[in-house]
Design a protein around this motif. Structure first.
Motif, PDB file in Angstrom:
ATOM      1  N   UNK A 155     -44.622 -99.680 -15.352  1.00 38.89           N
ATOM      2  CA  UNK A 155     -45.013-100.021 -13.983  1.00 38.89           C
ATOM      3  C   UNK A 155     -43.962 -99.629 -12.959  1.00 38.89           C
ATOM      4  N   UNK A 156     -42.687 -99.731 -13.334  1.00 38.39           N
ATOM      5  CA  UNK A 156     -41.642 -99.281 -12.402  1.00 38.39           C
ATOM      6  C   UNK A 156     -41.724 -97.757 -12.210  1.00 38.39           C
ATOM      7  N   UNK A 157     -42.073 -97.035 -13.296  1.00 43.24           N
ATOM      8  CA  UNK A 157     -42.244 -95.576 -13.190  1.00 43.24           C
ATOM      9  C   UNK A 157     -43.419 -95.262 -12.257  1.00 43.24           C
ATOM     10  N   UNK A 158     -44.518 -96.014 -12.401  1.00 38.60           N
ATOM     11  CA  UNK A 158     -45.682 -95.811 -11.509  1.00 38.60           C
ATOM     12  C   UNK A 158     -45.295 -96.092 -10.056  1.00 38.60           C
ATOM     13  N   UNK A 159     -44.472 -97.109  -9.866  1.00 37.58           N
ATOM     14  CA  UNK A 159     -43.986 -97.439  -8.524  1.00 37.58           C
ATOM     15  C   UNK A 159     -43.235 -96.240  -7.928  1.00 37.58           C
ATOM     16  N   UNK A 160     -42.352 -95.621  -8.750  1.00 36.48           N
ATOM     17  CA  UNK A 160     -41.572 -94.483  -8.272  1.00 36.48           C
ATOM     18  C   UNK A 160     -42.436 -93.244  -8.039  1.00 36.48           C
ATOM     19  N   UNK A 161     -43.532 -93.134  -8.785  1.00 38.35           N
ATOM     20  CA  UNK A 161     -44.457 -92.017  -8.555  1.00 38.35           C
ATOM     21  C   UNK A 161     -45.108 -92.135  -7.175  1.00 38.35           C
ATOM     22  N   UNK A 162     -45.297 -93.394  -6.738  1.00 42.55           N
ATOM     23  CA  UNK A 162     -45.889 -93.644  -5.422  1.00 42.55           C
ATOM     24  C   UNK A 162     -44.839 -93.596  -4.308  1.00 42.55           C
ATOM     25  N   UNK A 163     -43.639 -94.078  -4.626  1.00 44.40           N
ATOM     26  CA  UNK A 163     -42.569 -94.132  -3.620  1.00 44.40           C
ATOM     27  C   UNK A 163     -41.264 -93.717  -4.289  1.00 44.40           C
ATOM     28  N   UNK A 164     -40.959 -92.427  -4.184  1.00 44.99           N
ATOM     29  CA  UNK A 164     -39.818 -91.850  -4.901  1.00 44.99           C
ATOM     30  C   UNK A 164     -38.487 -92.446  -4.456  1.00 44.99           C
ATOM     31  N   UNK A 165     -38.448 -93.071  -3.283  1.00 51.30           N
ATOM     32  CA  UNK A 165     -37.183 -93.575  -2.756  1.00 51.30           C
ATOM     33  C   UNK A 165     -36.969 -95.071  -2.982  1.00 51.30           C
ATOM     34  N   UNK A 166     -37.801 -95.695  -3.805  1.00 48.26           N
ATOM     35  CA  UNK A 166     -37.645 -97.132  -4.073  1.00 48.26           C
ATOM     36  C   UNK A 166     -36.466 -97.329  -5.028  1.00 48.26           C
ATOM     37  N   UNK A 167     -35.309 -97.657  -4.464  1.00 44.70           N
ATOM     38  CA  UNK A 167     -34.082 -97.738  -5.271  1.00 44.70           C
ATOM     39  C   UNK A 167     -34.097 -98.895  -6.256  1.00 44.70           C
ATOM     40  N   UNK A 168     -34.693-100.030  -5.840  1.00 49.99           N
ATOM     41  CA  UNK A 168     -34.749-101.190  -6.749  1.00 49.99           C
ATOM     42  C   UNK A 168     -35.542-100.827  -8.003  1.00 49.99           C
ATOM     43  N   UNK A 169     -36.677-100.119  -7.806  1.00 50.13           N
ATOM     44  CA  UNK A 169     -37.500 -99.710  -8.957  1.00 50.13           C
ATOM     45  C   UNK A 169     -36.726 -98.739  -9.846  1.00 50.13           C
ATOM     46  N   UNK A 171     -33.414 -98.564 -10.302  1.00 49.22           N
ATOM     47  CA  UNK A 171     -32.462 -99.357 -11.098  1.00 49.22           C
ATOM     48  C   UNK A 171     -33.187-100.073 -12.240  1.00 49.22           C
ATOM     49  N   UNK A 172     -34.371-100.628 -11.939  1.00 48.30           N
ATOM     50  CA  UNK A 172     -35.112-101.381 -12.959  1.00 48.30           C
ATOM     51  C   UNK A 172     -35.604-100.489 -14.094  1.00 48.30           C
ATOM     52  N   UNK A 173     -36.028 -99.260 -13.763  1.00 48.93           N
ATOM     53  CA  UNK A 173     -36.461 -98.321 -14.811  1.00 48.93           C
ATOM     54  C   UNK A 173     -35.299 -98.053 -15.761  1.00 48.93           C
ATOM     55  N   UNK A 174     -34.133 -97.752 -15.187  1.00 48.46           N
ATOM     56  CA  UNK A 174     -32.956 -97.442 -16.018  1.00 48.46           C
ATOM     57  C   UNK A 174     -32.575 -98.660 -16.867  1.00 48.46           C
ATOM     58  N   UNK A 175     -32.647 -99.850 -16.259  1.00 50.55           N
ATOM     59  CA  UNK A 175     -32.348-101.081 -17.002  1.00 50.55           C
ATOM     60  C   UNK A 175     -33.269-101.196 -18.217  1.00 50.55           C
ATOM     61  N   UNK A 197     -36.306 -85.586  -6.251  1.00 51.88           N
ATOM     62  CA  UNK A 197     -35.478 -86.200  -5.213  1.00 51.88           C
ATOM     63  C   UNK A 197     -34.007 -85.830  -5.462  1.00 51.88           C
ATOM     64  N   UNK A 198     -33.645 -84.556  -5.218  1.00 52.94           N
ATOM     65  CA  UNK A 198     -32.313 -84.068  -5.629  1.00 52.94           C
ATOM     66  C   UNK A 198     -31.141 -84.709  -4.903  1.00 52.94           C
ATOM     67  N   UNK A 199     -31.414 -85.380  -3.773  1.00 52.59           N
ATOM     68  CA  UNK A 199     -30.311 -85.985  -3.013  1.00 52.59           C
ATOM     69  C   UNK A 199     -30.216 -87.489  -3.221  1.00 52.59           C
ATOM     70  N   UNK A 200     -30.724 -87.950  -4.364  1.00 47.10           N
ATOM     71  CA  UNK A 200     -30.607 -89.369  -4.686  1.00 47.10           C
ATOM     72  C   UNK A 200     -29.273 -89.623  -5.386  1.00 47.10           C
ATOM     73  N   UNK A 201     -28.315 -90.145  -4.634  1.00 47.91           N
ATOM     74  CA  UNK A 201     -26.999 -90.436  -5.226  1.00 47.91           C
ATOM     75  C   UNK A 201     -27.118 -91.496  -6.321  1.00 47.91           C
ATOM     76  N   UNK A 202     -28.111 -92.402  -6.180  1.00 42.94           N
ATOM     77  CA  UNK A 202     -28.307 -93.448  -7.199  1.00 42.94           C
ATOM     78  C   UNK A 202     -28.720 -92.817  -8.533  1.00 42.94           C
ATOM     79  N   UNK A 203     -29.657 -91.850  -8.477  1.00 46.74           N
ATOM     80  CA  UNK A 203     -30.117 -91.200  -9.710  1.00 46.74           C
ATOM     81  C   UNK A 203     -28.986 -90.432 -10.383  1.00 46.74           C
ATOM     82  N   UNK A 204     -28.189 -89.700  -9.585  1.00 49.12           N
ATOM     83  CA  UNK A 204     -27.049 -88.979 -10.161  1.00 49.12           C
ATOM     84  C   UNK A 204     -26.047 -89.955 -10.785  1.00 49.12           C
ATOM     85  N   UNK A 205     -25.796 -91.069 -10.078  1.00 48.33           N
ATOM     86  CA  UNK A 205     -24.841 -92.071 -10.570  1.00 48.33           C
ATOM     87  C   UNK A 205     -25.329 -92.694 -11.875  1.00 48.33           C
ATOM     88  N   UNK A 206     -26.619 -93.038 -11.925  1.00 47.02           N
ATOM     89  CA  UNK A 206     -27.171 -93.641 -13.142  1.00 47.02           C
ATOM     90  C   UNK A 206     -27.151 -92.649 -14.308  1.00 47.02           C
TER      91      UNK A 206
END
Length: 462
Positions: A155-169, A171-175, A197-206
């Protein structure tokens, strides 16, 4: 900074409302303005102001469903679940197609720990909403509460498919991936996410964190580099980058990166300690010691700082200075097993056996049950001629390490020395059975026992 038209309106509404409270003049706001004002105060933790705003809002807009849903949210916040549920049922009779009613009902069931029913209601909300991302995120959270990490992840993946910039989702997917021990799958997922989303510093950090966990420090460094380039004030990225550089033995670059974290925020004892360790690896002992001292100045309760100074002097074989600093550390925290073990080791090196014995005893008393701690303690008791105490300690150690040949051979030797041949033979037999090839322990620690005829006969029979 230039504010958007919406932001300007929002700030005007807030200042207008606060001005009204000060002057006691009743001003008119539309229902959406009131909703924003109330939710702002709730987010700020100012519940009393939120309640004042809600009271005025309902007086001006008694039929507003949006405001009544905000009222429900506040009732749930105050744990008035039955009142909230009653109001929701009234609203459902008026607007059965309003997805927010289902979301708030789900919230109530979630509060009651009925997460299955909450998911059921959120699935209904999904059929009615335009904001799929928010509902998928809420469903993900319910599955997290149920410890169903696979469904939560979906469900968190589906959330990100709808809103690629949802940072909380994100983090939760990676968790979820990490909890399910799917670190490689998590990296694959993040690579695809970064393509979108190549400029997501959160994704690169994770991604960097995951590579670091897999000990792939080169790829970890690459990811942290990108994260720190995208956001040059991302302290976590610089900290992780420094750790990766340290693992790659690129100590000077690691120091630069640790220093960048200090520029971005107040110095942390961790960064100061690591800088000291890097300088020590580079052979710069004065600077290493300087940073170890900065570490304990920054955080006198951090045991790693005191241990770094103590170990530094131990490596120099300067045991007097090492003892001085470990005593300072014990003065701050006299229940720290790591301090007591070092205290014992240093006193042993100085041939202060009684102090060393006390150190090992205290280390065990405060939770150090490592085999080597027991063995050092026992051997010192033997050297002090405290055979009964050594036997008692060996029996204690045997509870943690049953069938350990190092303990069995020592018990055999001590019982023989103490004149209890029956127990001596019993433990010698155990030692020979568990590890025959290590019977030389008896020879090195108890030469007088080793030369006994009956002992040699037992060894030769094996």
């Amino acid at each position: 900074m230039h504010l958007s038209h919406d932001e300007e309106d929002y700030n005007l509404s807030l200042s207008k409302f606060e001005s009204m409270l000060k002057t006691n003049k009743v001003l008119f706001f539309d229902s959406e303005e009131f909703e924003e004002i109330i939710l702002h105060y709730l987010d700020m933790g100012k519940a009393s102001l939120a309640k004042k705003a809600l009271k005025l809002a309902l007086e001006q807009h008694p039929r507003s469903t949006g405001l009544k849903l905000v009222q429900v949210e506040m009732l749930v916040y105050d744990d008035k679940l039955e009142t909230a549920e009653k109001l929701l049922n009234e609203l459902y009779a008026i607007e059965p197609q309003n997805e927010e009613i289902f979301i708030q009902k789900a919230n109530i069931y979630s509060k009651r720990d009925n997460h299955e029913k909450a998911v059921e209601l959120l699935q209904e909300a999904l059929k009615l909403t335009d904001d799929y991302a928010d509902v998928y995120n809420l469903i993900g959270m319910e599955y997290l509460f149920m410890d169903n990490l696979e469904f939560a992840k979906e469900n968190f993946i589906k959330c990100l498919e709808e809103d690629v910039e949802d940072q909380a989702a994100l983090y939760n997917v990676v968790y979820c991936f990490e909890f399910l021990d799917q670190n490689k799958e998590a990296i694959d997922f993040l690579e695809k996410y970064i393509d979108r989303n190549p400029y997501s510093e959160i994704a690169w950090h994770q991604s960097g964190r995951l590579y670091y966990g897999l000990q792939d420090y080169e790829n970890a460094l690459r990811c942290f580099d990108y994260a720190s380039m995208i956001d040059d004030e991302f302290m976590g990225a610089f900290m992780e980058k420094a750790k990766s550089l340290e693992r790659l033995k690129r100590y000077e670059e690691a120091i630069e990166s640790y220093n960048r974290t200090i520029e971005l925020d107040d110095p942390t004892s961790y960064a100061l300690l690591r800088i000291g360790k890097c300088y020590e690896k580079l052979g710069n002992k004065p600077l290493a010691l300087k940073y170890f001292h900065k570490t304990v100045h920054e955080d006198p309760l951090l045991d790693k700082g005191w241990i770094a100074i103590t170990d530094f002097y131990v490596r120099q074989k300067n045991y007097q200075k090492a003892l001085f600093y470990v005593n300072k550390a014990i003065g701050i925290d006299n229940e720290n097993r790591l301090y007591w073990k070092r205290y014992a080791t240093i006193n042993k090196a100085l041939d202060f056996l009684e102090e060393a014995e006390m150190g090992y005893r205290k280390a065990v008393e405060f939770g150090d049950y490592e085999l080597d701690t027991w063995l050092y303690w026992i051997d010192i008791l033997q050297n002090l001629g405290e055979y009964d105490a050594a036997i008692h300690t060996l029996l204690q150690a045997s509870e943690y390490f049953p069938e350990e040949f190092q303990l069995e051979y020592r018990l055999a030797g001590l019982y023989f020395m103490d004149g209890d041949d029956t127990k001596g033979k019993f433990h010698l037999s155990n030692g020979l059975r568990v590890s025959f090839e290590n019977n030389t322990i008896l020879e090195s620690l108890f030469p007088e026992v080793w030369t006994r005829k009956d002992v040699q006969e037992m060894i030769n029979k094996k």
